[in-house]
Motif scaffolding. Structure first.
Motif, short mmCIF file in Angstrom:
data_model
loop_
_atom_site.label_atom_id
_atom_site.label_comp_id
_atom_site.label_asym_id
_atom_site.label_seq_id
_atom_site.Cartn_x
_atom_site.Cartn_y
_atom_site.Cartn_z
N ASP A 208 0.81 -1.19 -0.09
CA ASP A 208 -0.05 0.00 -0.16
C ASP A 208 0.98 1.21 0.07
OD1 ASP A 208 -1.79 1.90 0.26
OD2 ASP A 208 -2.58 1.51 2.44
N ASP A 209 0.90 1.92 -0.95
CA ASP A 209 1.46 3.37 -1.22
C ASP A 209 0.91 4.38 -0.59
OD1 ASP A 209 2.83 5.51 -2.10
OD2 ASP A 209 3.41 4.64 -3.94
N GLY A 210 1.18 4.94 0.31
CA GLY A 210 0.33 6.06 1.31
C GLY A 210 0.97 7.33 0.97
N GLY A 240 5.54 5.13 2.57
CA GLY A 240 5.47 6.71 2.81
C GLY A 240 6.40 7.56 2.31
N THR A 241 6.09 8.84 2.29
CA THR A 241 6.95 9.80 1.74
C THR A 241 6.85 11.32 2.43
OG1 THR A 241 7.64 10.85 -0.19
CG2 THR A 241 5.14 10.29 -0.29
N ALA A 242 8.06 12.01 2.14
CA ALA A 242 7.79 13.31 2.64
C ALA A 242 7.59 14.30 1.75
CB ALA A 242 9.21 13.75 3.42
N SER A 243 7.57 13.49 0.65
CA SER A 243 7.51 14.28 -1.07
C SER A 243 6.12 15.10 -0.93
CB SER A 243 7.71 13.62 -1.87
OG SER A 243 8.78 13.08 -2.03
N LYS A 244 4.97 14.85 -0.34
CA LYS A 244 3.56 15.20 -0.88
C LYS A 244 3.33 16.31 0.28
CE LYS A 244 3.80 12.85 -4.56
NZ LYS A 244 4.19 13.38 -5.88
C1 LIG Z 1 1.49 7.31 -5.65
C2 LIG Z 1 3.02 7.77 -5.56
N1 LIG Z 1 3.98 7.08 -5.16
C3 LIG Z 1 5.12 7.42 -5.05
C4 LIG Z 1 5.63 8.44 -5.61
C5 LIG Z 1 7.09 8.73 -5.49
O1 LIG Z 1 7.24 9.96 -4.71
P1 LIG Z 1 8.69 10.11 -4.14
O2 LIG Z 1 9.48 9.40 -4.63
O3 LIG Z 1 8.79 11.62 -4.12
O4 LIG Z 1 8.39 9.59 -2.67
C6 LIG Z 1 4.59 9.16 -6.30
C7 LIG Z 1 4.98 10.61 -6.89
O5 LIG Z 1 4.20 11.09 -7.49
C8 LIG Z 1 3.44 9.13 -6.28
O6 LIG Z 1 2.35 9.71 -6.88
#
Ligand SMILES: Cc1ncc(COP(=O)(O)O)c(C=O)c1O
Length: 408
Positions: A208-210, A240-244
């Motif tokens: 699950d990609d959060g 998870g990610t800090a990106s968004k």
């Molecule tokens: C669903 C999803 N997963 C992962 C990513 C990758 O993001 P990041 O590598 O910046 O954490 C994105 C980026 O648009 C995304 O939309």
């Protein structure tokens, strides 16, 4: 004396490199620099939400923190991630520190998982449509992506079950359970439960990609906020990610998984980059550790996304209501719109006219592992202010109206 032209040996690419396709979304990102273009294409977070001031204040402080071999932020660190950041992420997930791997964005976690969970030629199920970067990670590693349709309730688990009964044997199933990219869908809890049962029975992993999980701003999300869709199931691999929510340029993401998966992924990560950038990890740690500050920030991000989503929906309603079906969305960064007029050509065929009119969108076929999505477009609303979103919708509406007139 004769001079001979030096011969350049021709360099042959591996089959793996030759198969790695560039992302159509990143190609459109290059166009975002065109000053006349309003781009609804790339999934950039709003510039106002990047926590620029907080990062600027934290960096000197972080650089002043000593380690045994000079400032910790500037020294090599453990492959698994900075211990403080791992511990914080583990605590938030209700897990142990060894269940967490810090990655260079969640994109790296997707690449590691593609290599870890499937051998070349094996398959992974993805919701169709799905995140382009996940498709890229699978393809680049020779793994086949098999699409199972999704709807507003997320992956159609009933259709997956039918395929499994007919003999499909995936190594994993990848979903973006909350506010999917591109569809904005939220996986229904009963489907999540059934998916876990099927994963047990047929022996595949659930990922699950959060990435957008914290970006709720509507009624559906409010109902599900705070609930754990997977009921704490430690077998589900969560990204998870800090990106968004903080800043994508920091390149900090993470995987929460059973410790054997984390250890195996760390071995693969070592060969890719040794570890995620120490300075970035320490910045993310400090931003997340400030509970109140982070909660306030998330509140501002959500409010901004709500305003921008509403502005784009309203403008599409005003300028393209006959041409486009625009579903409501309760979180994330995208509208997944359908060309409702059958006389209109496929979305990809409309792109050149849209670009000429000064608006960029992503045609829906990019998000499908095989055929599909031809009559959809993804419109990203996070990065543009409301007046630009309104103008982008006006331009898109004019392109669609012209295409309908030509088809009549
Ligand atoms: C669903 C999803 N997963 C992962 C990513 C990758 O993001 P990041 O590598 O910046 O954490 C994105 C980026 O648009 C995304 O939309």
């Amino acid at each position: 004396m004769t001079t001979s032209t030096p011969t350049v040996p021709s360099i042959r690419l591996s089959a793996r490199a030759a198969a790695a396709a560039a992302s159509p979304v990143r190609a459109l990102l290059a166009l975002a620099a065109r000053p006349d273009l309003l781009s609804l294409a790339p999934g950039l977070p709003a510039a106002e939400c990047l926590r620029e001031d907080a990062v600027a204040a934290l960096v000197p402080e972080i650089l002043g923190r000593p380690g045994p071999h000079g400032p910790r932020a500037l020294q090599y660190g453990p492959t698994e991630g900075d211990p403080d950041l791992r511990a914080l992420l583990a605590a938030r997930a209700g897990r142990d520190t060894e269940d967490v791997l810090v990655t260079a964005g969640s994109q790296q976690a997707l690449d590691l998982l593609a290599r870890l969970l499937a051998d070349a030629g094996e398959c992974v199920v993805v919701e169709a449509p799905t995140y382009v970067g996940a498709l890229q990670a699978l393809r680049a590693n020779g793994v086949r992506a098999v699409g199972v349709p999704g709807d507003a309730g997320g992956l159609r688990v009933d259709l997956l079950e039918r395929a499994l009964r007919r003999g499909l044997r995936p190594r994993a199933c990848y979903v973006v359970a909350r506010f999917a990219n591109p569809s904005g869908a939220v996986l229904a809890p009963d489907r999540a439960r059934r998916l876990r049962e099927l994963a047990e029975r047929y022996g595949f992993a659930v990922v699950d990609d959060g990435a957008y999980g914290d970006l709720s701003f509507g009624a559906v999300a409010a109902a599900g906020d705070g609930d754990d869709l997977w009921e704490g199931d430690p077998q589900v691999i969560r990204l998870g990610t800090a990106s968004k929510t903080l800043a994508p340029g920091l390149r900090v993401g993470w995987m929460v998984a059973p410790p054997e998966i984390v250890a195996a992924a760390a071995r693969l990560k070592q060969s890719a980059d040794l570890h995620t950038a120490s300075l970035s990890q320490l910045v993310v740690h400090r931003l997340l550790a400030d509970d109140d500050g982070h909660r306030c920030h998330l509140g501002r991000v959500r409010a901004l996304l709500a305003r921008r989503a509403a502005a784009l929906r309203a403008a599409l309603g005003a300028h393209a209501a006959d041409a486009l079906e625009v579903p409501a969305v309760a979180g994330g960064m995208f509208l997944w719109v359908r060309l409702r007029d059958p006389r209109l050509p496929a979305a990809a065929a409309l792109l050149p006219a849209a670009l000429a009119a000064g608006v960029a969108v992503v045609p829906g076929d990019a998000f499908h592992p095989s055929a599909g999505g031809e009559r959809h477009m993804r419109l990203a609303f996070a990065a543009l202010p409301e007046d630009h979103l309104a103008e982008a919708a006006r331009r898109l509406g004019a392109v669609l109206a012209q295409a309908r007139r030509s088809a009549a």
